[in-house]
Design a protein around this motif. Structure first.
Motif, PDB file in Angstrom:
ATOM      1  N   SER A   1     -36.367  68.047 -54.176  1.00  0.00           N
ATOM      2  CA  SER A   1     -35.883  66.670 -54.355  1.00  0.00           C
ATOM      3  C   SER A   1     -36.152  66.121 -55.755  1.00  0.00           C
ATOM      4  O   SER A   1     -35.705  65.032 -56.099  1.00  0.00           O
ATOM      5  CB  SER A   1     -36.543  65.754 -53.319  1.00  0.00           C
ATOM      6  OG  SER A   1     -37.946  65.757 -53.496  1.00  0.00           O
TER       7      SER A   1
ATOM      8  N   ARG B   1     -34.546  58.290 -50.247  1.00  0.00           N
ATOM      9  CA  ARG B   1     -33.280  58.772 -49.679  1.00  0.00           C
ATOM     10  C   ARG B   1     -33.019  60.213 -50.146  1.00  0.00           C
ATOM     11  O   ARG B   1     -32.597  61.061 -49.371  1.00  0.00           O
ATOM     12  CB  ARG B   1     -32.137  57.848 -50.123  1.00  0.00           C
ATOM     13  CG  ARG B   1     -30.946  57.867 -49.148  1.00  0.00           C
ATOM     14  CD  ARG B   1     -29.882  56.845 -49.517  1.00  0.00           C
ATOM     15  NE  ARG B   1     -30.350  55.477 -49.333  1.00  0.00           N
ATOM     16  CZ  ARG B   1     -30.248  54.527 -50.249  1.00  0.00           C
ATOM     17  NH1 ARG B   1     -29.711  54.787 -51.428  1.00  0.00           N
ATOM     18  NH2 ARG B   1     -30.693  53.300 -50.022  1.00  0.00           N
ATOM     19  N   ARG B   2     -33.303  60.463 -51.432  1.00  0.00           N
ATOM     20  CA  ARG B   2     -33.119  61.814 -51.985  1.00  0.00           C
ATOM     21  C   ARG B   2     -34.077  62.806 -51.313  1.00  0.00           C
ATOM     22  O   ARG B   2     -33.722  63.945 -51.028  1.00  0.00           O
ATOM     23  CB  ARG B   2     -33.392  61.759 -53.494  1.00  0.00           C
ATOM     24  CG  ARG B   2     -32.825  62.940 -54.249  1.00  0.00           C
ATOM     25  CD  ARG B   2     -32.726  62.686 -55.723  1.00  0.00           C
ATOM     26  NE  ARG B   2     -34.013  62.789 -56.391  1.00  0.00           N
ATOM     27  CZ  ARG B   2     -34.457  61.937 -57.311  1.00  0.00           C
ATOM     28  NH1 ARG B   2     -33.732  60.891 -57.647  1.00  0.00           N
ATOM     29  NH2 ARG B   2     -35.628  62.099 -57.883  1.00  0.00           N
TER      30      ARG B   2
ATOM     31  N   GLU C   1     -32.734  63.600 -47.849  1.00  0.00           N
ATOM     32  CA  GLU C   1     -31.565  64.490 -47.966  1.00  0.00           C
ATOM     33  C   GLU C   1     -31.994  65.924 -48.262  1.00  0.00           C
ATOM     34  O   GLU C   1     -31.447  66.878 -47.712  1.00  0.00           O
ATOM     35  CB  GLU C   1     -30.623  63.995 -49.078  1.00  0.00           C
ATOM     36  CG  GLU C   1     -29.704  62.861 -48.615  1.00  0.00           C
ATOM     37  CD  GLU C   1     -28.985  62.185 -49.787  1.00  0.00           C
ATOM     38  OE1 GLU C   1     -29.003  62.756 -50.901  1.00  0.00           O
ATOM     39  OE2 GLU C   1     -28.412  61.100 -49.573  1.00  0.00           O
TER      40      GLU C   1
ATOM     41  N   LYS D   1     -33.272  67.486 -45.115  1.00  0.00           N
ATOM     42  CA  LYS D   1     -32.177  67.890 -44.213  1.00  0.00           C
ATOM     43  C   LYS D   1     -31.558  69.202 -44.675  1.00  0.00           C
ATOM     44  O   LYS D   1     -31.245  70.078 -43.886  1.00  0.00           O
ATOM     45  CB  LYS D   1     -31.096  66.798 -44.172  1.00  0.00           C
ATOM     46  CG  LYS D   1     -31.404  65.683 -43.189  1.00  0.00           C
ATOM     47  CD  LYS D   1     -30.249  64.696 -43.129  1.00  0.00           C
ATOM     48  CE  LYS D   1     -30.597  63.530 -42.195  1.00  0.00           C
ATOM     49  NZ  LYS D   1     -29.630  62.434 -42.354  1.00  0.00           N
ATOM     50  N   ALA D   2     -31.368  69.308 -45.999  1.00  0.00           N
ATOM     51  CA  ALA D   2     -30.764  70.533 -46.552  1.00  0.00           C
ATOM     52  C   ALA D   2     -31.658  71.753 -46.314  1.00  0.00           C
ATOM     53  O   ALA D   2     -31.176  72.867 -46.156  1.00  0.00           O
ATOM     54  CB  ALA D   2     -30.515  70.351 -48.042  1.00  0.00           C
TER      55      ALA D   2
END
Length: 495
Positions: free
Chosen positions: A283, A301-302, A305, A308-309
Motif C-alpha cells: 500500500s 482506503r488505499r 484496497e 483486498k488485493a
C-alpha cells in the motif's frame, strides 16, 4: 482366510490371532523365488524388508537369506536348513521340508516385484490399522499428561513416518535420464527467451545473478540484526505469491506457470506482524503509521484496497514458535498436498529445534533437514540466518562466509549463501557532532550517496557466479526494489 495349509503336511492349523490383511501365498511365492534364484533378491530389496512379512517364520527365512546373499553366499533350502533346524515355528510347518516345498512351488521369478509390492502394501495396511487402534485407545483414555493437541501431532508424525518408508523410487538412475532432466531445465529457460531456469524473485538484478530460485536448492539469507533479512524475505515471498499463475506446464503436469505458492515459517514474528509488513509494502504506507493507526482517510482506503488485493495471494504463514525441524518437513508436505507449494521460507534457522543437545550438531541437523525438504519436495528453500558479532568488530562491516553463526554445516549444506548489507545503517550511527562542520559535510555526502541503497552479497553459489547485487531499500515501507542505475534514468526498470 489365507493359511499355510498348502504346505502344511502335518495338518496343523496355524491360528491367526487377528484377521489382519495379509497374503501367505504372496509371501511363499516371493521366498520360493529367492531360494530358487538369489538374483531375484536385488529386484525386491528396495521394496520389501523382513518386517513386512505377516508370518514370523517367513520373516526369519527372509532375513537369513538376506544375510547370506549380502555376503555373496548361496541362500537355498539346503544352506538355510542348517540355520533353521531348531526353529520352533518352522517345525510347526513341517521342518526343513517346508523350505524345499517353498522353492518347489515358486511359479515364476517374473512376477516377484508384484508380489513384493503386494506384501509391502498389506504391511502398510496392517500398520495403518494398528495406528488407528493406537489413536483410538489414546483418545478414549482421558489422561492429564496427554493433551488432544499433542495426540494429533504424534498421530501426524507417525503417519508421515509411515508414508516416508515407502519411497521405493530411490537408488541409481541412468545417466540418460539425468541428462534428459538437465536438457528439460535448460529448455524451460530457453523458452523464456534466455530468462530464468527458476522462479523469479521479482528483483531483476538478483534474478540475473541467481538465474531465479531453483528447485531442490537451499538458499541461506544471512545478515546482522536491522540489515533487512526479514524484509527481503517477505518482499520475495510477496513478489512470488503475487505473480502466481496456475496452468499446464510444457511437460504436461499441472502447476505454477509463473510465481508460486509460498509457505512462510515465521518463528520470530507473528503472522499479523508479517502481514502488516507486506501490507506496508503493497500500500506504500509506512509500517510505523500502520502500527500507530496514524493514517489519513485516503491512506486508510488505499490500505484496505491493498488488503483486498492480497486476499487471493497464495502466501501461507505458520508462526508457531520453536518448531522442531521434523514438524517443518511434515507441515510443508501437508501444504504441498493440500494447496501446492513452490517455495518455503524459514525465518530464521537458529530458532528451529533439532534432536541433539550439542548446539553445533543441532544446527547441522537443522541445515541438513532443510536441504532434505528442498530435495524431497523439489522446491527452493530460503532459510534466514543470524551472523556472529565478529562482523561488528571489523573495520569493513561487509559479512563473509566465516561469519555464519554456530556451524560450518550451514555453509556446507547451502547451494547459495547471500548476505544482506546496508552500509547506510552503520554510517548513520557515525554521525559527528554538529560543531564539527568539516566532518559533518563529509558525513552528509556519504549519507546521500548511500541513502536508500542495499547490497546483497552472494558469498557462495553452486551453479553460478559470486558477487554483489545492488538494490534500493525504502525503510519506511520495508521494501527492497530494483535499483535504477544512472545510465537507466528514464527507462522502465521492469517488474
Amino acid at each position: 482366510m489365507n493359511d499355510h495349509s498348502v504346505f502344511n503336511p502335518t495338518g496343523v492349523e496355524v491360528e491367526q490371532a487377528e484377521t489382519m490383511p495379509h497374503s501367505i501365498e504372496a509371501e511363499q511365492q516371493l521366498l520360493g523365488a529367492i531360494l530358487t534364484n538369489n538374483d531375484v533378491y536385488d529386484r525386491v530389496a528396495a521394496i520389501v524388508g523382513g518386517q513386512h512379512f505377516f508370518d514370523p517364520v517367513h520373516t526369519r527365512i527372509f532375513e537369513i537369506a538376506t544375510a547370506r546373499i549380502a555376503k555373496n553366499n548361496l541362500a537355498s533350502p539346503v544352506t538355510l536348513k542348517a540355520f533353521m533346524e531348531d526353529d520352533e515355528g518352522l517345525k510347526e510347518l513341517g521342518g526343513p521340508a517346508y523350505l524345499v516345498r517353498l522353492a518347489g512351488a515358486a511359479v515364476s521369478s517374473f512376477a516377484v516385484r508384484d508380489y513384493a509390492q503386494m506384501i509391502y502394501d498389506l504391511a502398510v495396511r496392517r500398520d495403518l490399522i494398528r495406528l488407528g487402534r493406537d489413536i483410538s485407545a489414546k483418545a478414549s483414555k482421558v489422561d492429564v499428561k496427554s493433551e488432544p493437541k499433542e495426540q494429533i501431532v504424534e498421530a501426524e508424525q507417525a503417519l508421515y513416518k509411515l508414508a516416508e518408508q515407502g519411497q521405493t523410487e530411490g537408488g541409481f538412475q541412468s545417466f540418460l535420464r539425468a541428462v534428459t532432466d538437465a536438457v528439460n531445465v535448460a529448455n524451460a529457460a530457453y523458452q523464456r527467451d534466455g530468462g530464468l531456469a527458476g522462479i523469479s524473485t521479482g528483483l531483476a538484478d538478483l534474478d540475473k545473478k541467481l538465474g531465479g530460485l531453483h528447485p531442490s536448492d537451499l538458499l541461506i539469507l544471512a545478515g546482522r540484526p536491522s540489515m533487512g533479512k526479514t524484509s527481503l524475505a517477505t518482499n520475495i515471498a510477496f513478489n512470488i505469491a503475487k505473480a502466481y499463475k496456475r496452468g499446464t506446464k510444457p511437460d504436461g503436469t499441472e502447476g505454477a506457470l509463473d510465481g508460486g505458492v509460498v509457505g512462510f515459517f515465521s518463528l520470530e514474528m507473528s503472522a499479523e506482524q508479517l502481514a502488516a509488513r507486506i501490507l506496508a509494502e503493497a500500500s506504500e504506507i509506512s509500517s510505523h503509521k500502520i502500527r500507530q493507526g496514524d493514517m489519513e482517510e485516503h491512506e486508510f482506503r488505499r490500505f484496505v484496497e491493498a488488503a483486498k488485493a492480497l486476499e487471493a495471494c497464495p502466501l501461507y504463514i505458520d508462526d508457531t514458535p520453536a518448531l522442531p525441524i521434523s514438524q517443518v518437513a511434515a507441515r510443508a508436505r501437508r501444504l504441498k498436498r493440500t494447496h501446492g507449494l513452490d517455495l518455503v521460507i524459514v525465518d530464521y534457522l537458529q530458532l528451529l529445534r533439532g534432536m541433539s543437545d550439542n548446539r553445533v550438531q543441532e544446527i547441522g541437523e537443522i541445515s541438513m533437514g532443510l536441504k532434505a525438504i528442498a530435495k524431497e519436495l523439489a522446491i527452493p528453500v530460503i532459510a534466514l540466518s543470524q551472523l556472529s558479532r565478529q562482523v561488528e568488530s571489523r573495520e569493513d562491516k561487509r559479512p563473509q562466509l566465516s561469519d555464519l553463526r554456530e556451524s560450518g554445516s550451514i555453509e556446507q549444506d547451502a547451494d547459495v549463501v547471500m548476505f544482506v548489507f546496508r552500509e547506510e545503517y552503520y554510517v548513520e550511527r557515525e554521525k559527528p557532532s554538529d560543531d564539527r562542520l568539516d566532518e559533518m559535510a563529509g558525513w552528509q555526502e556519504r549519507m546521500s550517496r548511500l541513502h536508500g541503497k542495499a547490497e546483497v552479497i552472494i558469498g557462495k553459489q553452486r551453479h553460478g557466479p559470486i558477487g554483489t547485487v545492488e538494490l534500493s531499500f525504502e525503510s519506511q515501507f520495508t521494501r527492497f526494489g530494483n535499483l535504477i542505475k544512472p545510465w537507466q534514468q528514464g527507462e522502465d526498470s521492469g517488474y
